[in-house]
Scaffold this active site. Structure first.
Site, short mmCIF file in Angstrom:
data_model
loop_
_atom_site.label_atom_id
_atom_site.label_comp_id
_atom_site.label_asym_id
_atom_site.label_seq_id
_atom_site.Cartn_x
_atom_site.Cartn_y
_atom_site.Cartn_z
N LYS A 82 -6.38 33.68 12.26
CA LYS A 82 -7.69 34.02 11.68
C LYS A 82 -8.07 32.94 10.68
CE LYS A 82 -10.97 37.19 10.99
NZ LYS A 82 -11.91 36.11 11.39
N LYS A 106 -2.66 33.60 2.80
CA LYS A 106 -3.67 34.54 2.27
C LYS A 106 -3.64 35.89 2.98
CE LYS A 106 -7.42 32.30 1.59
NZ LYS A 106 -8.72 31.62 1.75
N LYS A 118 -7.63 27.57 11.03
CA LYS A 118 -8.88 27.03 10.47
C LYS A 118 -9.48 26.08 11.49
CE LYS A 118 -11.21 27.41 6.57
NZ LYS A 118 -11.30 28.58 5.70
N THR A 202 -16.30 37.61 -0.36
CA THR A 202 -15.40 36.66 -1.02
C THR A 202 -15.55 36.78 -2.54
OG1 THR A 202 -15.52 35.20 0.87
CG2 THR A 202 -14.82 34.20 -1.20
N ASN A 233 -22.52 30.72 -0.68
CA ASN A 233 -22.14 32.11 -0.42
C ASN A 233 -21.23 32.66 -1.53
OD1 ASN A 233 -19.98 34.02 0.59
ND2 ASN A 233 -21.44 34.16 2.27
N SER A 375 -13.55 40.49 6.78
CA SER A 375 -13.52 40.03 8.18
C SER A 375 -12.60 40.93 9.00
CB SER A 375 -13.01 38.59 8.26
OG SER A 375 -14.08 37.69 8.18
#
Ligand code: NAD
Length: 441
Positions: A82, A106, A118, A202, A233, A375
């Site tokens: 992810k 994370k 990523k 976030t 964001n 997410s």
């Protein structure tokens, strides 16, 4: 050319500092304290897969541009890979590898059932038209479609990518695979399988941690000054949460610089001008030419991104790019607390300086984990067909992120580590448990 590879971790050799070697610096410090054998240790040093392709995009003027594109899959012992996709002129393999590794730590720190990955495309999206941008998004999916899937690897937005781009990517994936796959990508628009609360997740996660930390330190938000680097964001949402909760936001910035007002700025006003002019300083400046008289009357100064980091404030929030707090400026930072909404904003050398000076850092792998947490909620909703309320998303996010914070605090106390080391330690131990349970090591 597809240079996909299942890598056997090679020996690590000394090389010039890159985002990945900086990640490895912290990693090596922490795994040295964890009971594991050499084979297990090697697993953490390199990603499982590095996929690279040059993607061809036809521009509006008829020419074709080749863009280097990457998908790095670091570890999937705990669940599907992810991680976001970044469109940036400086996105390269070292950066994407480091970000993929951080994603693995994370997801483990907040204990959600994912691994880490990523993606990146080396492109300046500001130079592209909307139709060119859409071509880049679709070409990215075409390039990596075999490596992506609801149970395989689920991308999401990152710097310069957004819900619209995620919608194009989901559409392209479903077209190629002839499937209905709402969970293949997260951070989608609400009208196309998105989750309530994902847009602010976030910052919201970071805000919950900050509130808990401030309460534990018996501090009063009304007396705390905050400087935020980056007004996208993450940074903009954070400015709103803080302002609405009594903190004084004294400075914000974007890629063109920022503004500082010791008495506080109103993020609603800044957002209005940012939307209108494209810059946070847009109310006072056109490019580098500023209305000094008006700034004086309003008690506002135009500042650079470097100056923002060194301002007198209690809390500093890097929320833009990596590698901005370095050995050059760490000694000049006045904030007592740093909350890393950006990924990788602090170099290991700066970390050591700040630690010696008693500055508390809430590291990226915890501070910005709210995004991947929601997410995960979006992915679950996509799989089940449920639609959670905004209240449920907020409640569950708070529970998950504060559980992660508690694990890190405990580990820091027990092992006498910094919060960054403790977060790595919690994440690595959880990944190691999963790898051992699978019989990989
Ligand atoms: P964004 O593209 O929405 O915003 C980035 C902001 O940084 C913009 O205001 C931009 O002007 C500013 N910026 C760009 N270059 C700069 C420079 N050289 N100096 C100062 N400011 C600069 O991106 P975002 O999603 O807010 O991401 C910001 C950071 O947060 C990144 O490090 C990203 O990896 C991290 N992050 C984001 C999410 C998420 O869900 N959006 C999740 C986790 C981590």
């Amino acid at each position: 050319m597809d240079t996909s590879s299942a890598t056997t971790p090679p020996p690590v050799v000394a090389k010039a500092s890159t985002p990945y070697t900086r990640f490895q610096d912290t990693l090596k410090r922490v795994i040295g304290k964890i009971d594991m054998n050499d084979a297990e240790r090697a697993f953490f040093m390199e990603p499982q897969h590095i996929h690279k392709k040059d993607i061809a995009v036809q521009l509006d003027n008829g020419t074709t541009q080749m863009l280097p594109a990457f998908r790095v899959q670091f570890n999937n012992a705990r669940g599907p890979y992810k991680g976001g996709i970044r469109f940036h002129p400086e996105a390269d393999e070292a950066e994407v590898k480091a970000l993929a590794a951080l994603m693995s730590i994370k997801t483990a720190v907040v204990n959600i059932p994912f691994g880490g990955a990523k993606g990146g495309v080396q492109v300046d999206p500001k130079k592209l038209s909307k139709s060119e941008l859409q071509k880049v998004a679709r070409a990215y999916v075409q390039a990596f479609v075999d490596h992506v899937g609801e149970d395989i690897d689920c991308p999401a937005p990152d710097v310069n990518t957004n819900p619209i781009i995620m919608a194009w990517m989901r559409d392209e994936y479903e077209k190629i695979t002839h499937t209905f796959s709402p969970a293949v990508i997260t951070g989608k628009p609400l009208s196309f399988g998105g989750s309530l609360g994902r847009d602010t997740a976030t910052a919201r996660g970071g805000f919950f941690i900050l509130e808990e930390m401030i309460e534990r330190a018996a501090l009063d938000p009304d007396e705390l000054k905050v400087a935020i680097q980056g007004f996208g964001n993450a940074g903009m949402s954070m400015a709103h949460f803080l302002h609405n909760s009594g903190y004084t936001v004294v400075a914000v910035s974007d890629s063109q610089g920022g503004i500082y007002s010791p008495d506080g700025i109103d993020p609603v006003r800044i957002e209005k001008y940012k939307r209108k002019t494209g810059a946070v300083a847009g109310e006072y400046c056109e490019g580098s030419v500023c209305d000094i008289q008006r700034m004086k009357i309003d008690g506002v100064e135009h500042i650079t991104n470097e100056q923002l980091l060194e301002l007198p404030c209690d809390i500093l929030i890097p929320a833009a790019l990596d590698n901005v707090i370095t050995s050059e400026n760490a000694a000049k930072i006045k904030a007592k607390y740093i909350l890393e909404l950006a990924n990788g904003p602090t170099t290991p050398e700066a970390d050591a300086i700040l630690d010696r000076r008693g500055v508390s850092i809430i590291p990226d792998v915890l501070a910005n984990a709210g995004g991947v947490t929601v997410s995960y909620f979006e992915w679950s909703q996509g799989r089940s067909g449920e639609q959670w309320t905004a209240e449920k998303v907020d409640r569950e996010l708070k529970r998950v992120i504060l559980d992660g914070y508690k694990s890190v605090r405990r580990e820091a106390r027990r092992e006498e580590m910094t919060y960054r080391e403790a977060a790595f330690s919690v994440g690595i131990k959880r990944m190691l448990d999963a790898m051992r349970a699978r019989g990989w090591v």
